[in-house]
Scaffold this active site. Structure first.
Site, PDB file in Angstrom:
ATOM      1  N   SER A 100      96.314 148.937 102.774  1.00  0.00           N
ATOM      2  CA  SER A 100      96.422 147.804 103.673  1.00  0.00           C
ATOM      3  C   SER A 100      96.224 148.247 105.127  1.00  0.00           C
ATOM      4  CB  SER A 100      97.769 147.105 103.459  1.00  0.00           C
ATOM      5  OG  SER A 100      97.823 145.879 104.120  1.00  0.00           O
ATOM      6  N   ASP A 105      91.919 139.667  96.814  1.00  0.00           N
ATOM      7  CA  ASP A 105      92.628 139.698  98.105  1.00  0.00           C
ATOM      8  C   ASP A 105      91.796 139.041  99.197  1.00  0.00           C
ATOM      9  OD1 ASP A 105      94.604 140.499 100.009  1.00  0.00           O
ATOM     10  OD2 ASP A 105      93.330 142.173 100.584  1.00  0.00           O
ATOM     11  N   CYS A 117      92.408 141.563 103.352  1.00  0.00           N
ATOM     12  CA  CYS A 117      91.568 142.756 103.531  1.00  0.00           C
ATOM     13  C   CYS A 117      90.515 142.720 102.421  1.00  0.00           C
ATOM     14  CB  CYS A 117      92.386 144.039 103.457  1.00  0.00           C
ATOM     15  SG  CYS A 117      93.752 144.172 104.631  1.00  0.00           S
ATOM     16  N   HIS A 143      95.949 142.226  96.541  1.00  0.00           N
ATOM     17  CA  HIS A 143      96.185 143.179  97.626  1.00  0.00           C
ATOM     18  C   HIS A 143      96.799 144.485  97.133  1.00  0.00           C
ATOM     19  CE1 HIS A 143      96.343 143.990 101.915  1.00  0.00           C
ATOM     20  NE2 HIS A 143      97.599 144.376 101.801  1.00  0.00           N
TER      21      HIS A 143
END
Length: 714
Positions: free
Chosen positions: A261, A477, A480, A537
């Site tokens: 992340s 996700d 990102c 994520h």
């Protein structure tokens, strides 16, 4: 009823997020935590650094074998250790180390850090890649059971809570009270506010929550991390792959850094800083007798947010045109967000203004020039407000586009476990556990750290040194997303003519086992980009076997498609130019309301029920009545351990260890699970189902909500 205006919807969404940014306090641990079986030594290399450590009792984090050694503790840096960086506070960095299942004495070492900024790496340990996961044993009783695809299958691994004040790390011990309903902390401890149940106000011991007593830029965090690792590797030389047992150099073997992340910011800069320190040692500018080389073999970035100047334009594209057929944004809203990114004084231009100012006025990236901070913060605010925020009106998770919020996966069981006195005593910690620290998040926001940095060129620099760089992205996700990650991979390849063949390398299947393809990879030499199917994520939580397999192939230096040994100086994948596989979105999961995570996991109706004192709380979860709780299956009593008690299924006696100099364990006949393929399965996408719906640490969402609250709504 009339539809709410868009700003009102955003207000409600953002307010709920802001209320969730501090979580997870409980019963206060002993203030004199060093008396609880904790050993203290000074670093044999740098006498300024203290190491507090202990070996947790068997069952604290259940591993494949009780003979796998574990160490938990703190690396303590005194004030001014980071000079010339301003640091007038102690840095007590928490770590949890676990030996590899197989031949720990010769295994590589992996450093795992989560992102945020302000997110604890205990998320990585207990929800993603650690050897164990937390389970309910009975009412009021938690334990841990073996995670089949823990990354200890192929590596020694250390999880680090950084920067200072994140997770179990702290600057100074401070007592206070946490209100679970609004996530506010008061100093000193206070009584339960009128009109709410007693169990929603918890007294705890934690860090000061003073944003000035921690890093506020990735650059400063890198310096602290280097010193932390100097302390750990000096205290535990048997796990430093660059040394043998008698500290004799044996050549380049693997220390691996894996980040997630916001780790897209951390990873490149941390790794580049380690290498620059190595260069200073070689030149004699750093004393070799008082420092250690940290020689990286690979850098893995999982679902990384690296560079909004590259990734930013893909937010609206992914929201409208993804491989799940979900239109989280209309075409008109997508085009408006794209215009905000590309337009005059828009997101892209403001990022460039920030970076120009950093280069000319704050080249050390220490965040101590107010005018530069403001420019970078303005860029951060603009990008979040005009490019990313429109997605929020969809009501979908920013961590998984297929799911509505609130989302129950991965479960928050570990928050309860880490705040038990039993666990805290077992690992020798000084503070109650917090999953994220909003004070640290805000400190990074105030310097505009997200838009600073030079991560792309740093990755190019690492490739020039022979470090393997792996970019790993789940395809569900949003925050990102993999489209932006793919663009990053091309930008990194453009840093060197030697990597021009990366552009012509095709996408090859990532073969995970004899029946399943887990994604697609483009790889040339030491650079790879992987798209992981059906993962949000927290990629390893969704697809544990795929994530482990890719990780293992990265650190072993094989090809990522089959896991075969190859000559990486010339190897490239062959296949299609684009990764076009499409999937059907799963149904949204029913929420589970955790009282330590009310604003992230509970519906408005469930929250109101808590306020009214209705329902029953069993093991941290809200039920309509206590009888709705279902006891765990019989296998849990056989497979789960708890501090001081190994699972009945284990028969080997644990090894007790109180010295960091004890030799690393050597074992044989323990499955590592690293699959090597010889062919692509004829049925290419089945056999390894998604684990469910991921809900991340929420620190990125906290960051975004803070920006929105201060620059858009008020």
């Amino acid at each position: 009823p009339p539809q709410r205006p868009q700003t009102a919807i955003l207000y409600i969404l953002i307010l709920n997020v802001l209320l969730s940014c501090i979580v997870g306090l409980g019963q206060s641990p002993p203030r004199n935590f060093l008396a609880a079986g904790v050993n203290t030594i000074r670093s044999p290399v740098d006498q300024d650094i203290l190491i507090h450590f202990k070996s947790p009792p068997v069952g604290t984090c259940t591993t494949y074998s009780p003979t796998q050694k574990q160490y938990t503790g703190y690396i303590v840096l005194p004030p001014h250790k980071l000079a010339p960086i301003q640091q007038n506070y102690y840095v007590n960095t928490f770590f949890w180390f676990i030996e590899a299942r197989t031949n720990a004495s010769s295994a590589p070492l992996t450093i795992f850090i989560n992102g945020g900024p302000g997110s604890s790496s205990m998320v990585g340990l207990f929800q993603e890649v650690g050897p164990c996961e937390v389970v309910e044993i009975a009412q009021g009783k938690f334990g841990t059971q073996l995670r089949q695809w823990g990354w200890d299958r192929s590596s020694n691994i250390i999880f680090v809570d950084q920067p200072n004040q994140v997770g179990f790390s702290f600057d100074k011990l401070t007592n206070g009270s946490l209100n679970l309903l609004d996530s506010t902390v008061e100093f000193p401890p206070s009584g339960v506010p009128a009109g709410q149940p007693d169990y929603t106000q918890l007294d705890g011991t934690f860090s000061s929550n003073n944003g000035n007593s921690s890093a506020n830029t990735t650059e400063i965090a890198a310096h602290a991390m280097w010193h932390m690792l100097q302390g750990f590797l000096a205290a535990f030389p048997q796990y430093n792959p660059t040394l043998t047992r008698n500290n004799t150099p044996i050549g380049p073997v693997g220390i691996n850094l894996f980040t997630e992340s916001y780790g897209g910011k951390y990873g490149p800069l941390f790794a580049a800083h380690f290498e620059s320190q190595n260069a200073l040692r070689r030149s004699g500018k750093l004393p070799q007798n008082k420092t250690l080389e940290i020689r990286l073999a690979s850098l893995g970035i999982v679902q990384g947010c690296l560079d909004d100047a590259i990734q930013g334009r893909f937010y609206p594209i992914f929201a409208n045109n993804n491989t799940y057929g979900i239109k989280a944004l209309s075409l008109a809203d997508q085009q408006n967000a794209a215009s905000s990114y590309l337009g005059a004084n828009g997101c892209q231009q403001q990022i460039q203004s920030c970076r120009n100012a950093v280069a000319s006025r704050d080249s050390d990236n220490e965040g101590d020039v107010a005018s530069v901070n403001q420019l970078c913060k303005n860029a951060q605010d603009s990008c979040s407000r005009t490019v990313i925020a429109p997605y929020l009106t969809s009501g979908r998770s920013i961590y998984d586009i297929t799911q509505k919020i609130p989302s129950p996966f991965p479960p928050s069981t570990y928050l309860e476990y880490l705040n038990t006195a039993e666990l805290q005593s077992a690992i020798g910690v000084a503070v109650n556990y917090t999953e994220s620290n909003s004070a640290i998040t805000n400190a990074f926001l105030q310097t505009g750290d997200q838009q600073r940095g030079d991560q792309i060129s740093q990755l190019g620099y690492l490739l020039s040194l022979g470090v393997r760089v792996a970019l790993i992205y789940g395809d569900r996700d949003y925050i990102c997303n993999w489209l932006g990650g793919e663009a990053v991979s091309f930008a990194v390849a453009a840093q060197s003519p030697a990597y021009s063949p990366f552009y012509s390398a095709g996408y090859a299947s990532i073969v995970i086992n004899s029946t399943y393809v887990g994604g697609m990879v483009r790889q040339y030499g030491n650079l790879s980009f992987s798209r992981i199917y059906d993962a949000g994520h927290l990629v390893p939580a969704y697809q544990p076997e795929t994530a482990f397999t890719v990780f293992s192939r990265v650190i072993l230096g094989t090809d990522l498609s089959f896991g075969q040994p190859v000559d990486l100086s010339t190897y490239q994948t062959n296949g299609t130019a684009n990764a076009t596989y499409t999937s059907k979105a799963p149904d949204s999961a029913k929420p589970t309301c955790w009282i330590r995570n009310i604003n992230d996991t509970c519906t408005d109706e469930q929250r109101e029920k808590i306020v009214r004192g209705e329902g029953a709380i069993v093991n941290g979860v809200l039920y309509n009545k206590a009888s709705d709780w279902q006891p765990p299956g019989s296998s849990v009593s056989v497979e789960a351990g708890y501090p001081g008690s190994m699972p009945p299924a284990m028969t080997a006696a644990p090894l007790e260890s109180s010295s960091p100099d004890d030799a690393a364990t050597t074992t044989v006949d323990v499955p590592t699970g690293v699959y090597v393929a010889t062919a692509t399965p004829s049925t290419s996408h089945n056999g390894s189902p998604s684990r469910g719906v991921a809900w991340d640490l929420n620190v990125l969402l906290c960051s975004f909500a803070m920006i929105m609250a201060t620059t858009y709504l008020w």
